[in-house]
Design a protein around this motif. Structure first.
Motif, PDB file in Angstrom:
ATOM      1  N   ASP A  66      -7.927   2.939  -1.204  1.00  0.00           N
ATOM      2  CA  ASP A  66      -6.784   3.853  -1.211  1.00  0.00           C
ATOM      3  C   ASP A  66      -6.012   3.701   0.101  1.00  0.00           C
ATOM      4  N   THR A  67      -4.905   2.951   0.078  1.00  0.00           N
ATOM      5  CA  THR A  67      -4.298   2.163  -0.978  1.00  0.00           C
ATOM      6  C   THR A  67      -3.864   0.818  -0.401  1.00  0.00           C
ATOM      7  N   ASN A 100      -2.974  -1.056  -4.368  1.00  0.00           N
ATOM      8  CA  ASN A 100      -3.107  -0.293  -5.603  1.00  0.00           C
ATOM      9  C   ASN A 100      -4.417   0.486  -5.576  1.00  0.00           C
ATOM     10  N   MET A 101      -4.324   1.790  -5.589  1.00  0.00           N
ATOM     11  CA  MET A 101      -5.502   2.654  -5.607  1.00  0.00           C
ATOM     12  C   MET A 101      -6.214   2.598  -6.952  1.00  0.00           C
ATOM     13  N   LYS A 104      -0.431   4.708  -6.349  1.00  0.00           N
ATOM     14  CA  LYS A 104      -1.365   5.643  -5.723  1.00  0.00           C
ATOM     15  C   LYS A 104      -1.318   6.950  -6.500  1.00  0.00           C
TER      16      LYS A 104
END
Length: 785
Positions: A83-84, A100-101, A154
């Protein structure tokens, strides 16, 4: 065989003037700073706004670990959740970067590992410079809030929502570790189950890393199959069939049968290289949208049985998801079942929920609709976002295929509606806004990776781009004029096919509210007051206000649920906004941020019960039987004075088929009051009772509340018995005012003179009986007199 070594120990956190703070993985920056005593609890008071600097800083996590070569051909760093904006280094060498979370990452690292001590560091950049860069390059996109949540992949509600705080997190939020393997491994396993004519089929689709030739084998329910995989093939499949399998059913429709599927990858000699095992379920699911005389239905059909969806919307149960344990999820989903829900919709501003969540839903028989993660905003379709969305969708659709509880994928939350009604086209000036995701990218991913489940482009959506996306007669809809602009009686103006969101606010429980008042909704206090003014007497103090607003919320949602259930089968679903909260806040939730049940939860338990009797505005009684058994009983409807005198009565035989409803019309001498301010209707049958008042509480000629209340200790807590001497409307007991850890088994009980009810308070404290049997702990609407 593959082996996995978690990297969950020895981490430290540095950044923003802090150096080598002890850190927990999985976790996040806020939790580490809080556990170290460096910041206060972000949920308390005004701390949320005082801590916004955390999301604007860069943070580095570091750990060291020992490694010794076990002879495996490959070692991968598996990151289940970063994250992230992460930059990863191993022993000072760059491994990779992420943005990209919502997806998992895997990096080949054997060449970077060294025998002995190794150092792994992950630096998380602030999302604000990143989103500013893309806004300048691609142009701004409209959104419901000023924070740039639509310009980074996120969790959107990290940036604040009308029920949640702005706490922009960073960290390793899901497990991280090293995976060692040789020759080949199972990169992905997707079991696609179908049921046709008593035959259960599992099409096991696999994606491989490594080199063949290989052997893929699978077993389930005593059946086995295998196939050979030639060299150079990265994908394969094997199919198994089970005759007359026990089916997985939604709760209330049958058992939740599951079978363990085992998949094994071997080399040509039969040596086992990798394995995968999960419980799966045999069931079919489809969405019936065949046009009819009322428009376009939206009916979920499971195992060829139409199911009325009794649901609630689910948001992340904590702003810091690593705190959400399996036990906590089990408690929430148990509360959902106890409230007679059969469905949870995972809202598109949160997360693709965890394996633990879905496994529990499988076990409990809770159907789940999962939104793809787009909410209330226009999203750019240019790079790098297009590739990230595709990778995220493929990862999560594949990951969740084993779970029979997952019955629907939905493209977004309110993005199609936003484009139609919220002035976006003028702001966009021709720029992309996400429609390509919802109508092309995402349905293609679902069709390719999991064609066993239906996909719907948005919530709400009416089934065609030519129709307004929130048309009540077509598909799914959201109802938000109630709460925003109209009284809750407006629910009666709708004849929807399926309601995926509708809600009404109230504060949390007293003990939760004591942590600090939070109200994030625009004009929330004014809307709460408008609702009180329409229905209830003016509150004399804060205790009255808390009780009245909670009762008003419960009544609003009860009215909506009963309206929509009475419309079945025209309407085939009611999903309340919302089940849960993520922090202490005034919101639409039935369960507050500390896990305490608001009166709304008890109202849902009643309104969503398998069997329901409801008095509708045309003064007919509708008996809803959402059970598998025929319902035969004797219905009595009485018109009474508030003082208990009887002015009219009728009886009728109820005979309601399974999964059906029946309407009983009331004669005028029963349903027409002589004095609307002094009379009510009572409809009852064995085990069920409901009331209809002809005027609002503020207008009713209530008698002053009179009752006998006694409290006595019993095993596990206290028993409170209340005997009414007059009518007592919406009687509630709030023991959390005396013991914050206590719970009560019932609420919103209406008694007529001479009737008795008993509350059980679960507590390990010795509570004062006098305090337990009077205001503000024991309340009813007419105790204001």
């Amino acid at each position: 065989m593959t082996s996995y070594r978690p990297l969950d120990e020895g981490w430290t956190l540095s950044g923003a003037g802090y150096d080598r703070v002890s850190a927990r993985v999985p976790g996040c920056v806020h939790l580490d700073l809080m556990s170290g005593g460096h910041i206060p609890d972000p949920y308390l008071g005004d701390n949320e706004s005082d801590l916004d600097w955390i999301g604007k800083a860069e943070w580095t996590y570091r750990t060291t670990f020992e490694w010794h070569d076990d002879g495996s051909d490959f070692v991968d760093l598996e990151c289940d959740g970063l994250d992230t904006l992460a930059s990863i280094e191993l022993n000072g060498v760059g491994v990779g970067q992420t943005a990209n979370m919502h997806r998992r990452y895997r990096f080949a690292v054997k060449e970077l590992l060294q025998v002995g001590t190794n150092e792994l560091s992950i630096t998380f950049g602030s999302v604000y410079p990143y989103t500013q860069k893309w806004q300048e390059e691609l142009g701004a996109r409209p959104a419901a809030y000023t924070e740039p949540y639509n310009l980074v992949r996120k969790m959107a509600c990290n940036f604040g929502w009308d029920w949640g705080p702005t706490l922009v997190t960073a960290g390793i939020w899901r497990p991280i570790g090293l995976r060692s393997w040789s020759v080949a491994r199972l990169a992905e396993v997707r079991p696609l189950t179908t049921v046709t004519s008593g035959l259960g089929t599992v099409d096991v689709q696999v994606r491989l890393d490594g080199e063949g030739p290989l052997i893929l084998s699978a077993t389930i329910g005593g059946q086995a199959a295998q196939t050979e995989i030639p060299s150079g093939h990265a994908e394969s499949s094997v199919t198994l069939t089970v005759t007359d399998p026990r089916l997985w059913w939604p709760r209330g429709y049958g058992e939740q049968a599951r079978y363990v599927l085992e998949v094994v990858l071997s080399d040509a000699s039969g040596k086992r290289l990798d394995s995968w095992s999960r419980p799966i379920g045999f069931r079919s699911v489809r969405l019936d949208t065949t046009p009819d005389e009322h428009g376009t239905p939206y009916t979920l059909v499971v195992n060829e049985v139409p199911v009325f969806v009794r649901g609630a919307n689910w948001i992340p149960d904590d702003c810091f998801p690593s705190r959400i344990t399996r036990d906590r999820l089990a408690q929430r989903l148990t509360q959902a079942c106890q409230a007679n829900l059969n469905y949870l919709r995972i809202w598109g501003g949160g997360l693709y929920e965890s394996e633990e969540f879905y496994d529990l839903a499988d076990e409990f028989g809770l159907m789940v609709g999962q939104d793809f993660l787009f909410s209330c905003a226009a999203y750019p379709e240019e790079e790098p976002f297009a590739s990230e969305v595709l990778a995220e969708a493929r990862d999560n659709v594949a990951r969740l295929t084993p779970h029979p509880s997952l019955v629907l994928w939905t493209g977004n939350n309110e993005c199609l509606w936003g484009h139609a009604d919220w002035g976006w086209p003028d702001q966009l000036d021709g720029k992309s806004w996400g429609s390509g995701y919802y109508h092309e990218t995402l349905p293609k991913v679902v069709a390719q990776l999991d064609p066993t489940r239906p996909y719907w482009p948005g919530s709400p959506y009416s089934g065609s781009p030519q129709l307004h996306p929130n048309d009540p007669a077509h598909g799914s809809m959201h109802i938000w004029d109630v709460w925003n602009t109209h009284d809750y009686t407006q629910y009666r103006a709708y004849t929807p096919r399926f309601v995926a969101e509708f809600g009404y606010q109230a504060p949390p429980a007293f003990a939760t509210l004591a942590k600090g008042e939070h109200q994030k909704a625009i004009d929330g206090a004014l809307k709460l007051q408008r609702g009180l003014d329409a229905h209830l007497p003016p509150p004399k103090d804060s205790d009255d206000y808390l009780y009245y607003t909670q009762v008003n919320q419960a009544r609003a949602i009860t009215l909506g649920v009963e309206r929509f259930r009475a419309l079945s089968p025209i309407c085939m679903g009611a999903i309340v906004w919302q089940l849960n909260d993520c922090w202490p806040v005034t919101s639409w939730a039935a369960i507050d941020g500390d896990g305490r049940l608001k009166p709304l939860w008890y109202a849902l338990r009643n309104a969503f019960a398998d069997r329901l009797i409801t008095i509708q505005p045309d003064l007919s009684v509708v008996a809803v039987n959402d059970s598998p058994d025929r319902w035969t009983s004797r219905l009595t409807v009485s018109r009474l004075g508030l003082d208990g005198s009887k002015f009219g009565e009728m009886t009728a035989n109820l005979d309601v088929a399974p999964r059906a409803s029946a309407t009983v019309r009331l004669p005028a001498d029963v349903c027409m009051p002589g004095d609307p301010k002094g009379e009510l209707l009572v409809a009852e049958t064995e085990g069920y009772r409901t009331f209809h008042f002809f005027a609002e509480d503020r207008e009713l000629a209530y008698p002053a509340a009179a009752y006998q209340a006694d409290a006595e200790p019993v095993h596990g807590g206290m028993k409170v018995t209340v005997t009414a001497r007059t009518i007592l409307r919406d009687l509630c007991l709030f023991p959390d005012r005396l013991d914050p850890a206590s719970t009560v088994d019932n609420a919103l009980v209406t008694l007529l003179a001479g009737q008795t009810t008993t509350f059980f308070v679960r507590t390990d404290q010795s509570l004062d009986p006098a305090a337990l049997t009077c205001r503000p702990v024991l309340r009813c609407i007419n105790d204001f007199l």
